[in-house]
Design a protein around this motif. Structure first.
Motif, PDB file in Angstrom:
ATOM      1  N   ALA A 251      -7.866  -2.942  -6.446  1.00 24.71           N
ATOM      2  CA  ALA A 251      -7.734  -1.548  -6.005  1.00 24.71           C
ATOM      3  C   ALA A 251      -8.660  -0.612  -6.774  1.00 24.71           C
ATOM      4  CB  ALA A 251      -6.286  -1.091  -6.134  1.00 24.71           C
TER       5      ALA A 251
ATOM      6  N   LEU B  14       0.570  -0.017  -4.732  1.00 24.66           N
ATOM      7  CA  LEU B  14      -0.752   0.586  -4.942  1.00 24.66           C
ATOM      8  C   LEU B  14      -0.676   1.759  -5.912  1.00 24.66           C
ATOM      9  CD1 LEU B  14      -3.783   0.892  -4.144  1.00 24.66           C
ATOM     10  CD2 LEU B  14      -3.008   2.385  -2.287  1.00 24.66           C
TER      11      LEU B  14
ATOM     12  N   PHE C  86      -7.372   0.425   3.064  1.00 25.43           N
ATOM     13  CA  PHE C  86      -5.982  -0.027   2.916  1.00 25.43           C
ATOM     14  C   PHE C  86      -5.122   0.505   4.060  1.00 25.43           C
ATOM     15  CE2 PHE C  86      -6.884   0.222  -1.918  1.00 25.43           C
ATOM     16  CZ  PHE C  86      -7.625  -0.951  -1.848  1.00 25.43           C
TER      17      PHE C  86
ATOM     18  N   TRP D  85      -9.112   3.617  -0.099  1.00 27.81           N
ATOM     19  CA  TRP D  85      -7.754   3.894   0.381  1.00 27.81           C
ATOM     20  C   TRP D  85      -7.727   3.943   1.916  1.00 27.81           C
ATOM     21  CZ3 TRP D  85      -7.971   3.086  -4.392  1.00 27.81           C
ATOM     22  CH2 TRP D  85      -6.929   3.300  -5.289  1.00 27.81           C
TER      23      TRP D  85
ATOM     24  N   ILE E 104      -2.991  -6.690  -5.731  1.00 34.35           N
ATOM     25  CA  ILE E 104      -3.516  -5.328  -5.564  1.00 34.35           C
ATOM     26  C   ILE E 104      -4.142  -4.814  -6.847  1.00 34.35           C
ATOM     27  CG2 ILE E 104      -2.837  -2.925  -5.147  1.00 34.35           C
ATOM     28  CD1 ILE E 104      -0.887  -3.912  -3.073  1.00 34.35           C
TER      29      ILE E 104
ATOM     30  N   SER F 102       1.540  -8.147  -2.902  1.00 32.02           N
ATOM     31  CA  SER F 102       1.438  -7.062  -3.877  1.00 32.02           C
ATOM     32  C   SER F 102       0.813  -7.497  -5.194  1.00 32.02           C
ATOM     33  CB  SER F 102       2.826  -6.472  -4.144  1.00 32.02           C
ATOM     34  OG  SER F 102       3.384  -5.933  -2.962  1.00 32.02           O
TER      35      SER F 102
ATOM     36  N   TYR G 144       0.808  -1.225   0.000  1.00 29.79           N
ATOM     37  CA  TYR G 144       0.000   0.000   0.000  1.00 29.79           C
ATOM     38  C   TYR G 144       0.838   1.271   0.000  1.00 29.79           C
ATOM     39  CZ  TYR G 144      -3.784  -3.230   1.076  1.00 29.79           C
ATOM     40  OH  TYR G 144      -4.683  -4.267   1.036  1.00 29.79           O
TER      41      TYR G 144
END
Length: 523
Positions: free
Chosen positions: A471, A324, A487, A484, A467, A464, A320
Motif C-alpha cells: 500500500a 488499509l 484499490f 487508492w 496490504i 488483508s 480496503y
C-alpha cells in the motif's frame, strides 16, 4: 413471538413439491421424511406475520430457537446476552491485535526497525487468525461452541501478556502468531452461534450486532492504544488487551452456555438445564465423531457460488475499508499531519466507528425487512437473495477510499478532516457489505454456518495480510490518490458479480451442480 401452528399440507404450493418458505435443507428433508412415513400430524410453526419459521424448531424445551412461552432455558434476554458475549469475543481479537497500531513508530525505535517492518506483527496476527479457524470450526461442530470460545480467548489473553514482556522482535512475532490462533476462534464460529439462536427472519438484525463488534474491534483499539502508548509505553498496548481478555474469560466461564443443538429426531433425547449447558454436559453431540475429512469441509464450501463470490467481494471490502487505514495510518498521519501517537489513535478510531454505526443502522434490520417483504409477496417463500438489494449502499466504500487517497496526496492543502471524512464513508459501506454478506451466506446454507463463517474469515485475513507490503510503496511511487483509486476499482470489480448473484443466485443454488451439502444437516 407468535408460533401459530398449521398442518404441513397448508404450507405447500399446489403445483410444486416443496414447502413454502422453507429454505433450510434440514427443514425440507425432515418434512419430506415425515410425509413418506405418513405422519401428517407434523405442525409448521409460524411467525407473527403468519409465515413459516425457518428453520422449524423442535418440540424440545431446550431448543435455542424456541420462543419464550415454550422454552425452558432460552428467554429472549438470555439469547441476547449470549449474542452480545459472542460479539464481544469477536471484537476482542481484532482489538487486541490493533491496540498497538498507533505505536508502530515507538515500536520500531525500540527494536531498531522501520515502521513498515513494525506493521508486520499485525500481518503475522492476520495470517494466523485466518488459518487457525480452519482447524477450529470442525471441533466446534463436534465438541460444541463453548469450549472453543473459552480456550481460544484464554490463549489470546496469555499470549498478549507475554508479548508485552518480550525483549526481542522474534519473540513479538511468535506471540502474535499464537495470539492469532486463539483470537481467531470467535471469528470462525460467531456467525454459527447467531444461527444457532435465531430464525432466518431475525438473523439480519442479530448478525448485524455481531458484525458491528467484529468490524469495530480494530477501530476501537487505536482509541485506546494511542493514549496508552503515549502515556505509558508500547508494551502496555499488548498487556492491557490481555488483561481485558482474562476478565472476559471469567465472565464467559459462568455466563456463556452451549448453543450447539442437534435437530435430528431422537426418542432418546434428554432435555438439559441451563446448568448442564454451562458444565459441558451438552457440549458434545453423542452421535457425532471427529473425522480427518471434517477439516476439509470449510474448503468444500468453495464449490458454491453463493459462498465464493460473496467471500471474494467481502475480502476486498474488509481489506480496503479497514485494514488499509490501519496499516498505513500510523506512518502517513505522522508524516503528513505531524500527529503524535494519541492523535493518530483518534483519527484511526473515531471516523471508522461512526461510519460503521451509521452503516449498521441501515443494514441488519433493513435486510430482514426486505426478506419479509419478498416472502409476503411470494406466498411465504423466504429468498436469501432479497437481502442483496442493500448492497447499493456498499458503494460508499470505494467512494470513501478515493476521498482519503485524494486528501493524502494533497495533504498540504487538504485538511485531515477530509481524510477522516473519507474513512468514515468507507466504513459505512464496509459495515453494510459485512452484514449483508454474512447473513446472506448463512441463509443459503444454515447447517454449514460454521464452515461459512470460517471461510469468510480466511478470505478476509489472507487478503488483508499483504496490504501492508504494497500500500505505502505503491502510493509513494504513483501518488496515493491513484493507488487508492486502484484499490477502489478492485472493490467495484468484485461487487459486480454480486449483482449477478442477486439475479441468478436462487436459480444457481437449485441447479444440480450446486446440490446442497449433506453434512451437518442436523444442526
Amino acid at each position: 413471538m407468535d408460533t401459530t401452528e398449521i398442518k404441513p399440507e397448508a404450507a405447500y404450493h399446489e403445483d410444486v413439491n416443496t414447502p413454502v418458505g422453507l429454505e433450510d435443507p434440514t427443514d425440507v428433508e425432515i418434512i419430506k421424511q415425515e410425509q413418506l412415513q405418513g405422519e401428517s400430524t407434523l405442525d409448521l410453526k409460524l411467525d407473527k406475520h403468519g409465515l413459516p419459521l425457518v428453520p422449524q424448531p423442535t418440540s424440545h424445551k431446550d431448543d435455542p430457537l424456541l420462543c419464550f412461552d415454550l422454552a425452558k432455558n432460552w428467554s429472549p434476554a438470555l439469547k441476547l446476552m449470549v449474542a452480545l458475549q459472542v460479539s464481544w469475543l469477536a471484537c476482542l481479537g481484532p482489538m487486541g491485535s490493533a491496540v498497538v497500531n498507533p505505536a508502530f513508530v515507538p515500536l520500531s525505535k525500540a527494536f531498531h526497525i522501520t515502521t513498515v517492518q513494525a506493521s508486520y506483527e499485525l500481518t503475522v496476527y492476520i495470517v494466523c487468525a485466518g488459518i487457525g479457524p480452519l482447524f477450529v470450526a470442525p471441533l466446534s461442530n463436534v465438541y460444541g461452541r463453548r469450549p472453543i470460545y473459552l480456550l481460544g480467548n484464554l490463549l489470546a489473553a496469555v499470549t498478549n501478556v507475554i508479548a508485552g514482556n518480550c525483549t526481542t522482535w522474534t519473540g513479538i512475532l511468535v506471540t502474535r502468531a499464537f495470539n492469532g490462533f486463539g483470537a481467531g476462534a470467535p471469528l470462525a464460529i460467531g456467525a454459527a452461534t447467531i444461527c444457532d439462536l435465531y430464525y432466518m427472519h431475525e438473523r439480519g438484525f442479530y448478525m448485524g450486532i455481531f458484525t458491528v463488534f467484529l468490524t469495530n474491534g480494530a477501530h476501537v483499539a487505536p482509541l485506546i492504544g494511542g493514549f496508552v502508548a503515549q502515556n505509558l509505553n508500547w508494551r502496555w498496548c499488548f498487556t492491557v488487551p490481555g488483561y481485558i481478555q482474562f476478565g472476559t474469560f471469567v465472565i464467559t466461564l459462568f455466563c456463556l452456555p452451549e448453543t450447539l443443538y442437534s435437530r435430528k429426531p431422537s426418542a432418546a433425547h434428554r432435555e438439559h438445564s441451563y446448568l448442564d449447558l454451562l458444565l459441558f454436559k451438552r457440549s458434545r453431540l453423542g452421535d457425532r465423531k471427529l473425522h480427518a475429512n471434517d477439516f476439509l469441509k470449510p474448503l468444500y464450501m468453495l464449490k458454491y457460488v453463493s459462498i465464493t463470490i460473496p467471500g471474494l467481494y467481502y475480502m476486498t471490502c474488509f481489506g480496503y475499508g479497514s485494514v488499509l487505514f490501519a496499516t498505513t495510518g500510523s506512518s502517513l498521519f505522522a508524516e503528513f499531519y505531524h500527529f503524535d501517537t494519541a492523535q493518530t489513535g483518534l483519527l484511526l478510531s473515531i471516523p471508522l466507528i461512526i461510519g460503521c454505526l451509521i452503516g449498521e443502522a441501515n443494514a441488519g434490520w433493513f435486510t430482514d425487512y426486505m426478506v419479509y417483504r419478498y416472502a409476503k409477496r411470494h406466498d411465504g417463500h423466504r429468498k436469501p437473495e432479497s437481502r442483496l438489494n442493500a448492497l447499493w449502499l456498499a458503494l460508499a466504500l470505494p467512494v470513501g477510499v478515493i476521498i482519503e487517497g485524494v486528501c493524502l496526496t494533497h495533504y498540504r492543502t487538504a485538511s485531515w478532516v477530509g481524510t477522516a471524512f473519507g474513512m468514515g464513508i468507507a466504513c459505512f459501506g464496509l459495515q453494510v457489505a459485512t452484514t449483508v454478506t454474512y447473513t446472506y451466506c448463512t441463509d443459503c446454507y444454515k447447517p454449514q454456518s460454521s464452515e461459512i463463517s470460517c471461510l469468510l474469515n480466511v478470505f478476509r485475513q489472507v487478503f488483508s495480510m499483504i496490504i501492508s507490503f504494497y500500500a505505502i510503496p505503491l502510493g509513494a511511487k504513483i501518488k496515493y490518490e491513484y493507488a487508492w483509486l486502484i484499490f477502489a476499482l478492485i472493490n467495484v470489480a468484485f461487487l459486480i458479480p454480486m449483482f449477478a448473484v442477486r439475479i441468478y443466485g436462487s436459480k444457481w443454488r437449485s441447479s444440480l451442480w450446486q446440490t446442497p451439502p449433506q453434512f451437518h444437516n442436523d444442526i
